[in-house]
Design a protein around this motif. Structure first.
Motif: not given
Lengths: 236, 253, 657
Positions: A147-161, A163-172
């Motif tokens: 599976h090209n999970l890395y590719g999926q990541m590149q697609d998903v994290f291309a969207q700024s919102w 990234v922000v959501l993930y950062l909130i998750g990490c801070f929490s």
């Protein structure tokens, strides 16, 4: 006293939280280790191989069931405790002592946990659901399909919102761990006055470093940053 | 120390009895000396209320030297007020300045029902002690006091835990209204001493069962109790309690 | 003449002989016998616990919200016991002798000897209960010195000995509550005694939370209600400490003995203003290491640290070189008053003397240097080491001083002044602790018996626990053994109805006055009269004035007091009104007693009777008796005397020089 009495008692419920919490921390470590591949050379292949190992190894798959049970128990027991504890003071204080006598994140474990849960749902939809139930592109290394999970990541994290959501998750997560680790130690009674500071400091370091590594991943992918300076010794 | 006088506004919780809903009322108090204790300031207000035909504020107090544990009150969100390791009766008006508005509430917890205004019923603490907070030795059974040497550090630690005055500030401060600091102080006091060891297991199990029954919340380790304890009881005692409870559960029958 | 029923025989055999021959109640009968214990301090809690353990059905009452709040909890310094662990010459006899002498030869030999005998068992019992007494590094119990003695026999738990002992007794009692032998009634106040056929058979108690009156039957009633120091308004007693239970018994026929014997404690924090509601004691143990002084010049307004050594007057060390700062309380208090009255007082009120720790800090600092082998270190470092030691010994007291005064006692000498602390007088009891009413007993500070005219430090805790743990379990059986055929008297008996009606009437009367002055204001005025005229020094003229003033105050109280609120609710003002009404009546009796006793002894200092150098001048010829007063009605008392016979100790003028 039997086991059911133990886990029905107020301390027993806390022990459940602490045990499941510590178990989830082990999962975080493994996840973090896998993630760390993206910071080093040849990130795509190494990451996809690692993800493949995690997705196909029988032991890991069995443990995954335990992981889900652990999550559910931690979440359900956590909410139950929160509701029970809230019911112990029907008339609230008009003035709160604020942060003078306790840390805000210690008092907000349910809120932080909820934020983490919301993040988790989004996160599962992004990666776990497609890798289990299809929807990912595939790549080939040494004649084997992955599976090209890395590719999926590149697609998903291309969207700024995202990234922000993930950062909130990490801070929490960081704040949740900042309280959670030393709290688990206290619940198990490991808090001797000589060791308490050590446990607190190690716990705090963990609570900052692990979520930081998690947070760096979407940032790196979003901005196309890479250390490209060597490689993790792969187990996979 | 410079003495001064001040005028204050008190916002006080008034509640006729346990069935009444309760509400805040505001009272101005004037010419308060910085040398007064907080309770003496309330005495001044009460004298005025009585003279004016009003209903004085009911509050618990007795020794007024910080040891009986009877005084309570949450002052500006802090059980026993802003000074560290101080009971309300030992809080002095030096802690405030002219023009301050002070909000005074009772210790709030369902396990401590309000009797009137700022006075609450802390009978639950007595019942927790009844459930195991003692060493079973009848009068006349004792051997010579020096027949059992006790490590000084251990004795000092037991004393530090035994210094608890049973005021309930830990419950009032805890967001879960948990009585774990109170309980842990008693469990520590008794189980640290060799005399208390024989009953160690039943004690901790029974006391926790009683605490749960009385309707206190569980401990989520925010440590607000330790910060508010007028006698500086440490949360290390709670860890010890947890450890003993787990030990008693795993090794019990 | 009153008969104290002291067993015959040599003093050291009396108690042993009594115990060996006293009547017993068998276990099956104990279960049928009910005992009421009023008050849950050291005497009450220990009695309730012990009697419960023996199998009696006990009902324990306290006015506080928990038995653990009783004012014994505030005792700081320690508890005496003739253990001689220090090998410094202590013995039962010496504790007995010190107590008799300290009491200025106005206590009973038989009782005091018994107290000294059981003192050792108290320590053992408390250790077994888990009382965390201070220990040495070897693990054995530590002792400190206290006033009026030259041996180290005081056991202690930092500055919270009373707290630790009370919690021990409280826990023992709570254990009995759990076992069902003791029933506990908190926020309940005894307001009437029920007497049937000449015997105490119960009480009327008021539930302070609801205002309801309750009838409680008991085969015997034990009053463990503490002292009456609050008659002075300002005292080191708790705000709720009161004489009401004892006073109700007195009005029903129990004699009140030596009411004028009150103890003024030398080391309290001075009054800071009119708002003052109570006084705070600084433990006598502070006199172990602290030095008391005033400026050698009158009206010296310099700061204490600016007054050089040679311009200070360490007046206790000067006047009493043998005991120095450790003279008994009455002597130390009077000496402070003498200096202040002569114009040497310090602080803004000039009603204070210094208690200085500078020398102790240096001494301890130097001791630490040699103990830790630190060699040459700076003076500042020595001072800091000394402060650490002082902090470990007295830290909580120093903190308390700082909270109250805002001054740092490690840097500036503390200001102290005498304050009312303890009352040696109380209900008259015989050797068995029984009052003049059959079946009514008084224990601890509520009785009068062991301390004579002055109590030594660390002896109140000893007496309270002795009475509760080791005396009443024997003496009560002697009475109840004859009562095993008395079944429970139903509380609809006319005597209960009558007692309750009396109580109701009184409460209704109080509430119906609806006057203009608050209860507190009457209490303050009473306190001022008694303090000024029946305090540290008394004289005939002042006492006569005081009696007239107290009578007038009583009239005014009953016609102009204002009590807010309702009867049937939580109403602390009503509770207080009942107590103050009783204090006013007691105040009159105190003055009467002080007036009648034409001598000075212990805490009773009549200015007319003093030696040329200002010491108390006893009159053993005419006043070697216990004054036991019988109440006959309003302002009407008859004096009964119990002659004191000294078989062992030969009374002499007390000397601590």
């Amino acid at each position: 006293m039997n086991w059911s009495q133990l886990f029905a008692s107020s301390i027993g419920k806390k022990i459940t939280m602490a045990l499941t919490g510590l178990f989830l921390i082990i999962f975080l470590l493994v996840h973090c280790y896998v993630n760390a591949n993206v910071f080093f050379s040849n990130p795509e292949e190494n990451f996809n191989r690692a993800a493949h190992f995690m997705g196909t190894n029988l032991l890991i798959r069995v443990t995954e069931i335990g992981l889900f049970l652990g999550f559910i128990l931690h979440i359900v027991q956590g909410y139950k405790l929160e509701l029970q504890n809230r019911s112990k003071r029907s008339v609230k204080y008009a003035v709160s002592s604020g942060n003078v006598t306790s840390k805000w994140y210690s008092r907000s474990m349910a809120l932080l946990g909820t934020l983490i849960l919301l993040f988790l749902i989004v996160h599962l939809i992004h990666f776990w659901v497609p890798s289990r139930f299809g929807g990912l592109t595939e790549v080939e290394y040494d004649g084997k399909t992955y599976h090209n999970l890395y590719g999926q990541m590149q697609d998903v994290f291309a969207q700024s919102w995202v990234v922000v959501l993930y950062l909130i998750g990490c801070f929490s997560l960081s704040w949740h761990l900042l309280h959670g680790i030393q709290s688990a130690a206290q619940t198990f009674g490991w808090a001797h006055k000589n060791y308490m500071p050590v446990i607190k400091n190690v716990g705090a370091a963990f609570a900052i470093i692990i979520p930081l590594i998690f947070a760096l991943m979407p940032i790196c992918l979003h901005f196309g940053l890479s250390l490209d300076a060597g490689s993790l010794t792969l187990l996979f | 120390m410079q003495h001064y006088t001040m005028n204050l506004t008190l916002k006080v919780w008034r509640q006729r009895n346990n069935k009444d809903a309760g509400r805040f009322e505001s009272y101005p108090v004037n010419n308060i000396s910085s040398e007064m204790s907080f309770l003496e300031m309330i005495d001044v207000l009460n004298e005025k209320l009585i003279t004016d035909g009003g209903d004085p504020i009911a509050f618990d107090h007795d020794c007024r030297e910080g040891i009986c544990g009877m005084c309570s009150m949450v002052i500006n969100g802090r059980p026993h007020g802003p000074w560290e390791e101080t009971t309300t009766c030992q809080l002095h008006m030096r802690a405030f300045k002219d023009g301050d508005m002070i909000t005074i509430e009772p210790f709030r917890a369902n396990a401590f029902p309000v009797v009137k205004d700022l006075a609450v019923n802390r009978g639950a603490f007595d019942r927790i002690i009844q459930s195991g907070g003692f060493i079973s030795v009848n009068t006349g059974n004792a051997v010579d006091g020096n027949s059992l040497p006790i490590d000084k550090d251990m004795a000092d630690e037991a004393f530090a835990a035994a210094a608890c005055i049973g005021c309930g500030a830990c419950v009032a401060a805890c967001k879960n209204a948990s009585a774990m600091l109170f309980l842990s102080a008693k469990v520590s006091h008794l189980s640290l001493l060799p005399q208390g060891k024989p009953e160690k297991k039943q004690r901790v199990v029974n006391m926790i069962a009683q605490m749960d029954k009385e309707g206190f919340g569980s401990c989520t380790n925010t440590y607000a109790c330790e910060a508010e304890c007028p006698k500086g009881i440490s949360v290390v005692n709670i860890a010890r309690l947890n450890r003993e409870y787990l030990g008693a559960s795993l090794s019990g029958d | 003449m009153l008969d104290s029923k002291i067993p015959v025989g040599p003093v050291h055999e009396k108690w042993t002989k009594y115990k060996g021959t006293v009547k017993l109640v068998n276990p099956a009968n104990k279960r049928k016998l009910e005992v009421i214990v009023v008050g849950t301090g050291l005497a009450g809690a220990s009695a309730a616990a012990s009697l419960g353990e023996m199998g009696y059905k006990v009902k324990a009452f306290c006015f506080q919200d928990s038995p653990r709040r009783a004012h014994s909890i505030a005792a700081q310094g320690g508890i005496n016991a003739a253990k001689n662990y220090q090998n410094d010459g202590d013995s039962v006899y010496r504790l007995f002798y010190d107590t008799i002498k300290g009491g200025d030869y106005r206590a009973r030999e038989g009782n005091v000897h018994r107290l000294a005998e059981v003192s050792t068992s108290i320590i053992d019992q408390c250790v077994a209960q888990g009382v965390p007494f201070a220990r040495e590094y070897g693990g054995l119990l530590s002792n400190r010195s206290f006033g009026g003695t030259q041996v180290q026999r005081t056991f202690y738990a930092a500055g919270q000995t009373g707290q630790q002992l009370l919690i021990g007794a409280y826990q023992a009692m709570e254990r009995q509550v759990a076992l069902g032998t003791v029933e506990q009634f908190t926020r309940h106040e005894m307001i009437e005694l029920v007497i049937i056929d000449g015997k105490a058979r119960g009480i009327i108690a008021r539930n302070l939370e609801t205002g309801e009156l309750e009838r409680h039957f008991g085969h015997a009633v034990l009053l463990c209600t503490g002292g009456y120091g609050n008659v002075f308004y300002l005292s080191t007693n708790a705000m709720g400490s009161n004489v009401t239970a004892a006073w109700k018994a007195h009005k029903q026929g129990a004699y009140f003995a030596n009411p004028c014997f009150t103890q003024i404690h030398p080391t309290c924090i001075p009054v800071s203003g009119d708002h003052q509601s109570k006084l705070t004691l600084m433990s006598e143990s502070l006199r172990n290491d602290g030095r008391i002084w005033v400026p050698a010049k009158q009206g010296d307004n310099r700061k204490p640290n600016e007054i050089p050594e040679e311009e200070r007057d360490y007046y206790l060390e000067r006047r009493y070189p043998a005991f120095g700062n450790l003279v008994p309380r009455d002597v130390a208090s009077r000496a402070a008053k003498e200096r202040c009255d002569a114009g040497y007082g310090v602080g803004s009120s000039k009603q204070a003397v210094y208690l200085d720790y500078a020398a102790a800090i240096q001494r301890y600092g130097k001791a630490e240097v040699s103990k830790r082998n630190l060699g040459n270190i700076s003076a500042e470092a020595i001072t800091n080491l000394g402060k650490e030691v002082v902090k470990e010994k007295y830290g909580n007291l120093f903190n308390m001083y700082e909270k109250i005064t805002g001054e740092n006692p490690y840097e500036v000498p503390m200001r102290i002044y005498p304050a009312v602390h303890y009352t040696m007088g109380g209900l008259w009891v015989d050797y068995e602790l029984k009052t003049t009413i059959d079946g009514l007993y008084a224990l601890g500070e509520a009785n009068f018996s062991e301390h004579g005219a002055n109590r030594l430090g660390a002896s109140a805790l000893m007496q309270g626990l002795a009475d509760g743990y080791f005396v009443i379990p024997y003496t009560l059986g002697n009475y109840l053994a004859d009562d095993i055929r008395t079944s429970n008297i139903p509380t609809d008996h006319p005597a209960f109805v009558e007692a309750e009606n009396k109580a109701t009437e009184r409460i209704n009367k109080l509430m119906s006055i609806k006057g203009k002055q608050t209860v507190e204001s009457f209490h303050k005025r009473l306190g001022k009269i008694i303090w000024d005229k029946c305090g540290m020094a008394r004289n005939e003229e002042g006492l006569k004035q005081a009696i007239a003033e107290v009578r007038a105050l009583r009239e005014e109280f009953w016609s102009d007091v204002r009590i807010p609120g309702e009867i049937n609710e939580f109403n602390p003002e009503l509770d207080k009104a009942g107590r103050v009404a009783d204090f006013i009546e007691l105040g009159e009796l105190m003055c009467l007693d002080a007036l009648e006793r034409n001598e000075s002894c212990g805490g009773h200092f009549r200015e007319e009777f003093q030696t040329p150098d200002g010491e108390a001048l006893r009159d053993d010829e005419n006043y070697m008796y216990v004054a036991a007063w019988e109440n006959k009605g309003v302002s009407d008392w008859v004096l009964h005397k119990e002659e004191l016979k000294y078989e062992i100790v030969k009374p002499s003028q007390r000397s601590y020089k």
